[in-house]
Design an enzyme around this catalytic site. Structure first.
Site, short mmCIF file in Angstrom:
data_model
loop_
_atom_site.label_atom_id
_atom_site.label_comp_id
_atom_site.label_asym_id
_atom_site.label_seq_id
_atom_site.Cartn_x
_atom_site.Cartn_y
_atom_site.Cartn_z
N HIS A 372 0.81 -1.23 0.00
CA HIS A 372 0.00 0.00 0.00
C HIS A 372 0.83 1.27 0.00
O HIS A 372 0.28 2.35 0.20
CB HIS A 372 -0.93 0.03 1.22
CG HIS A 372 -1.94 -1.05 1.25
ND1 HIS A 372 -3.24 -0.89 0.81
CD2 HIS A 372 -1.86 -2.33 1.67
CE1 HIS A 372 -3.91 -2.02 0.98
NE2 HIS A 372 -3.09 -2.91 1.50
N THR A 739 -8.55 6.46 -1.46
CA THR A 739 -9.89 5.87 -1.59
C THR A 739 -10.97 6.93 -1.37
O THR A 739 -12.08 6.79 -1.86
CB THR A 739 -10.09 4.72 -0.58
OG1 THR A 739 -9.50 5.10 0.66
CG2 THR A 739 -9.45 3.44 -1.08
F1 GPW Z 1 2.11 2.51 4.77
N1 GPW Z 1 -2.08 3.62 3.64
C1 GPW Z 1 -2.51 3.98 4.89
F2 GPW Z 1 1.23 1.37 3.19
O1 GPW Z 1 -3.58 4.56 5.08
F3 GPW Z 1 1.04 0.72 5.18
N2 GPW Z 1 -1.75 3.67 5.96
C2 GPW Z 1 -0.60 2.98 5.85
O2 GPW Z 1 0.07 2.70 6.85
C3 GPW Z 1 -0.18 2.58 4.55
C4 GPW Z 1 -0.94 2.93 3.47
C5 GPW Z 1 1.08 1.79 4.42
C6 GPW Z 1 -2.97 3.95 2.50
C7 GPW Z 1 -2.30 4.62 1.32
O3 GPW Z 1 -1.58 5.74 1.74
C8 GPW Z 1 -3.40 5.03 0.33
O4 GPW Z 1 -2.85 5.58 -0.82
C9 GPW Z 1 -4.24 3.82 -0.03
O5 GPW Z 1 -5.38 4.22 -0.76
C10 GPW Z 1 -4.72 3.07 1.21
O6 GPW Z 1 -3.62 2.77 2.07
C11 GPW Z 1 -5.43 1.79 0.88
O7 GPW Z 1 -4.75 1.06 -0.07
#
Ligand code: GPW
Length: 897
Positions: A372, A739
């Site tokens: 992610h 999202t």
């Molecule tokens: F760092 N995202 C998040 F990849 O909300 F783990 N927290 C997190 O710790 C991470 C990712 C990680 C988000 C992304 O920033 C966002 O772009 C994406 O839409 C979302 O994860 C779901 O995929």
């Protein structure tokens, strides 16, 4: 209520009692056969009348409408797939009764008792067991899994305190503990009979049969709390199993307690319980790091023990482990549950007696990894030393996997080009800053390790005598460090375990969460792995549930869509939303569309008044940026754009101002991680700018800047339906997907954004004319940064003007040196405008001018808005889940009879 469950030879009988007047019996004596006594309206009413009508009691009755169905109830051996979630679910009541299509009935029942559904619903605290998009995605996925009848479970931790509550003070953000369980949680069922021991520390010994055994150390117990997740228009209710930790019952130190040493007696208990105190405990200290690793291991160990126990129960005494991956898939939601890999290996080998290669084949076929983020600082690494102390057996297994990887790399690339091979090994290995094993070290020309023989001119190969174990090696390092202490300071880079590399190596599938992101994963972050195993890599563009994110949060829009598409089928088949396209110019639809938006804006206006004291004009454009505060998301670009607008307004007379600017309410919301100082400065700056502009009599309704405190799922459900413009303006290539961009677009909001994450696909789906695009492209970012660092970049005059304006003190006495400095790359302020705010500023403000022009033409704007909703069908999480089911988990829907 009481809850009993009997589980013998794959038959499950559940007898559930709430109150004698409201009793639902759910029996499953035969596979897939279930009896549910009908619940009459009288049933509901009499039940409600016996309770005070609060959210808690209503929710407990709804649970039984939801027909809570354990998926291991048949001996049919259906696959049951696990999804590791950090859920960010928000409230459950309206979602549950909505998914059961009982909203009307509940509202009527409450009204007869003199209450409104809205007030009852508003008593429920948000379940904030995640941080931002990652956790909320998991919740959307659970909704889709249930709705589409996929046999799946979610697993997570039951944090006592969810994500902190954000207070805004004169100094900016203040974090306050969110005691979401204070008044009890009617949605959870504690399963005291489902608990597992989780071990930490201790040592590994070899038993007489030649198997490794992990012994000693400290044991805790993880107890299951089940949260039912009802699907929409289906009997299927899936389970989110959250673990809570406690001390094993035999470990309470009674004699210490009786001797008056109360704290000592309770020490073990506190130690165990604190694992589930809070989400993301600060990890700057050693203690904090240990706690986080304990959290990750607790989730993995308890969940895998649970999955394996269910698998064995369903095997009727003849367990065929090779079938495990056909029945079980484990999807790791980013790297936080990476320890599933060594844990599954450990259980299969040390507990179930399988060989390494049998266990490896099973593990590989079972686990899959979703990435992610590509931000290097977010790719998790753990100190090898710490991990070895806490999880010694797992580290042995990880070392074996690393060794196996080295062999795979050598066999793929051969040894004829040692330089290239070394580069590959250094970038791909799971263990970072480790010397190469002696077997391959000799291949590389490292003059210190492999000196050249003066006489022969040949490399002196390492001999067995030179080969040392890692432990000896680190002791040796320590010694030589001491010896060198008086000469020159030698900095030894710390040995680390790279969790993402472990996921890519062990997982049979690796996916990104939007097309552009999955390409970056392949071409950049994991390119070496992609070259080795191209077939592993996939894309699964994220999605959001249209139930919560249109139907429930925006009931008026939902009714309108149903009216104009002639049915409510779109809630399950979002492709039907495209039928709105043919009415994009229809005057009647335009009027109804605008009226709906206006009602939502009025609700937000009164919410803003209540929370911040500011009054806003509901006829102004609602321009919203709500998300975690992070430099790459560039809230700073937004607020500097606002400062530019304000300055221009101040340079004009009243008539000019009115003629040149569309009235706007600029709304920000989002939390900064507690130790992220720069993000906190951004919050402070936004609130200071707001305080100045909002009180400036020259400006009035033309511009308002509001920071909504404590942004969470419930606030999002209110703001998104009222939004007209929303900002998704990350530096290209840095936002994996996003999202909320999907949620805004579905609700008829037009996006202003860069070509980043899912923005790219949203723009493609809704049409280029219906998306405000600006900024540098992902492929140009590296060279722009280089240019910037070399001092070749000349910032736009308007940008310099804005900075000067800020520095002049218009926004109060606070100095914003660190913030402004970060945009200049001054000495002491780190990387020179790493997020390219200055570079994108001109195209951003010019794009904002186009937004004003478009908004003035309300017909054009409304058409754009309709076409956003009409074009958002791809972004339903139902589509995403179907893709995971087909391409990664290999499961089919399983409808309950
Ligand atoms: F760092 N995202 C998040 F990849 O909300 F783990 N927290 C997190 O710790 C991470 C990712 C990680 C988000 C992304 O920033 C966002 O772009 C994406 O839409 C979302 O994860 C779901 O995929």
């Amino acid at each position: 209520f009481s809850f009993t469950s009997r589980n013998r030879s794959s038959k499950v009988s559940l007898l559930t009692r709430v109150k004698p007047s409201f009793c639902v019996r759910c029996v499953s004596s035969e596979p897939k056969q279930r009896v549910r006594e009908p619940v009459t309206e009288e049933g509901v009413l009499s039940d409600l009348s016996t309770f005070p009508p609060d959210a808690a009691s209503i929710a407990s009755s709804i649970k039984y409408h939801a027909e809570f169905t354990p998926l291991f109830s048949s001996n049919n051996f259906e696959p049951s797939k696990a999804f590791f979630a950090t859920a960010q679910s928000g409230r459950a009541l309206l979602n549950a009764i909505g998914n059961l299509e009982l909203t009307g009935e509940y509202a009527d029942a409450l009204e007869k008792l003199g209450h409104t559904l809205e007030t009852v619903a508003s008593q429920e605290p948000d379940a904030a067991l995640g941080n931002g998009g990652l956790g909320r995605l998991a919740s959307c996925f659970l909704d889709s899994l249930a709705t589409l009848n996929y046999p799946a479970w979610g697993y997570g931790l039951r944090y006592k305190y969810g994500l902190f509550k954000q207070h805004l003070t004169k100094d900016g953000q203040e974090e306050v503990a969110e005691n979401w369980l204070e008044i009890g949680n009617p949605w959870e069922i504690v399963r005291n009979d489902v608990s597992y021991t989780v071990k930490f520390y201790g040592k590994v010994v070899m038993s007489s049969d030649g198997k490794s055994r992990w012994i000693g150390g400290e044991d805790i117990v993880a107890v299951a709390y089940d949260v039912p997740i009802p699907g929409y228009k289906t009997k299927t209710t899936i389970n989110l199993r959250l673990w809570s930790t406690k001390v094993p019952s035999d470990q309470f130190d009674l004699s210490a307690f009786n001797a008056g040493e109360h704290s000592k007696a309770c020490e073990a208990q506190t130690n165990a319980e604190k694992i589930c105190y809070i989400l993301y405990p600060g990890d700057e200290s050693e203690e904090g790091k240990i706690l986080r690793l304990k959290q990750q291991y607790t989730l993995c160990s308890a969940s895998l023990q649970d999955i394996i126990a269910r698998f064995e129960r369903r095997s009727d005494g003849s367990v065929r482990w090779e079938e495990f991956p056909d029945k079980v898939a484990v999807q790791m939601n980013d790297t936080h549950p990476t320890l599933c890999i060594p844990e599954l290996m450990r259980i299969l080998m040390d507990v179930k007696g399988l060989t390494w290669s049998e266990a490896w084949k099973i593990t590989e076929r079972t686990v899959a990894y979703t990435n992610h983020t590509v931000l290097p600082e977010a790719l998790e690494k753990w100190s090898y030393e710490l991990m070895q102390r806490l999880l010694p057996r797992h580290v042995e297994i990880i070392e074996m996997i690393d060794k196996q990887l080295i062999e795979d790399i050598i066999s793929e690339y051969g040894t004829s080009n040692p330089e290239m091979l070394e580069k590959k090994l250094v970038s791909m290995r799971i263990l970072e800053n480790f010397d190469l094993p002696a077997s391959v070290a000799g291949l590389f020309a490292n003059p210190e390790e492999n000196p050249i023989d003066d006489k022969t001119g040949e490399k002196v190969e390492a001999t067995d005598a030179d080969t040392v174990t890692d432990k000896e090696e680190s002791e040796g390092e320590e010694k030589s460090k001491n010896e060198a202490a008086n000469k020159e300071p030698a900095i030894t880079p710390p040995k680390m375990v790279r969790m993402a590399n472990l996921c890519v190596v062990a997982g049979h599938s690796v996916n990104g969460v939007a097309e552009i992101h999955s390409e970056i994963v392949k071409k950049d972050v994991f390119n070496d792995f992609f070259q080795l195993w191209p077939e592993k890599f996939q894309n699964k563009t994220n999605g959001v549930t249209p139930r919560r994110w249109i139907h429930f949060c925006n009931p008026d829009l939902s009714a309108l869509i149903t009216k104009w598409t002639s049915s409510n089928d779109w809630i399950l088949k979002t492709e039907k939303l495209s039928e709105l396209q043919k009415f994009a110019d229809n005057e009647d639809l335009h009027n109804e569309w605008r009226a709906t938006k206006r009602i939502n804006k009025i609700k937000v206006a009164s919410f803003l008044k209540e929370k911040t004291g500011y009054s806003v004009n509901p006829d102004a454009m609602f321009d919203i940026q709500v998300k975690r505060i992070h430099e790459y998301k560039r809230q700073l670009l937004n607020i500097l754009g606002i400062v530019y607008r304000y300055k221009k307004m101040k340079d004009m007379n009243a008539a000019e101002r009115k003629a040149n600017f569309v009235p706007r309410v600029c709304i920000f919301g989002g939390k900064a991680f507690s130790t992220y100082v720069q993000a906190k400065r951004i919050i402070k700056f936004i609130t200071d700018v707001g305080a100045t502009i909002n009180h400036d009599p020259d400006i009035g309704d033309l511009l308002k800047v509001i920071f909504v405190p404590d942004y969470n799922v419930t606030v999002a459900e209110l703001l998104i339906p009222a939004s007209e413009l929303s900002q998704h303006i990350s530096t290209a290539g840095m936002e994996a997907s996003g999202t909320s961009n999907m949620k805004f677009s579905m609700n008829g909001c037009i996006l202003i954004g860069t070509l980043d994450g899912a923005n790219v696909e949203i723009r493609q789906e809704v049409g280029e004319d219906n998306f405000f695009l600006f900024g540098a492209r992902a492929e140009d970012i590296a060279s722009l940064r280089k240019e910037r660092a070399e001092g070749k970049f000349v910032p736009d005059e308007r940008f310099e003007e804005v900075k000067k304006f800020v520095k002049s003190g218009v926004f109060g006495p606070h100095n914003y040196d660190e913030l402004m400095g970060s945009l200049e790359g001054n000495e002491g302020f780190g990387r020179a405008d790493y997020f390219l705010v200055a570079k994108d500023f001109p195209s951003y403000i010019e794009c904002q001018e186009k937004v004003d022009v478009a908004y003035r033409d309300q017909r054009r704007w409304t058409k754009m808005s309709i076409l956003n909703t009409a074009g958002s069908s791809k972004f339903s999480s139902d589509r995403t889940i179907h893709e995971y089911a087909k391409d990664i988990w290999n499961i089919q829907p399983l409808e309950l009879i």
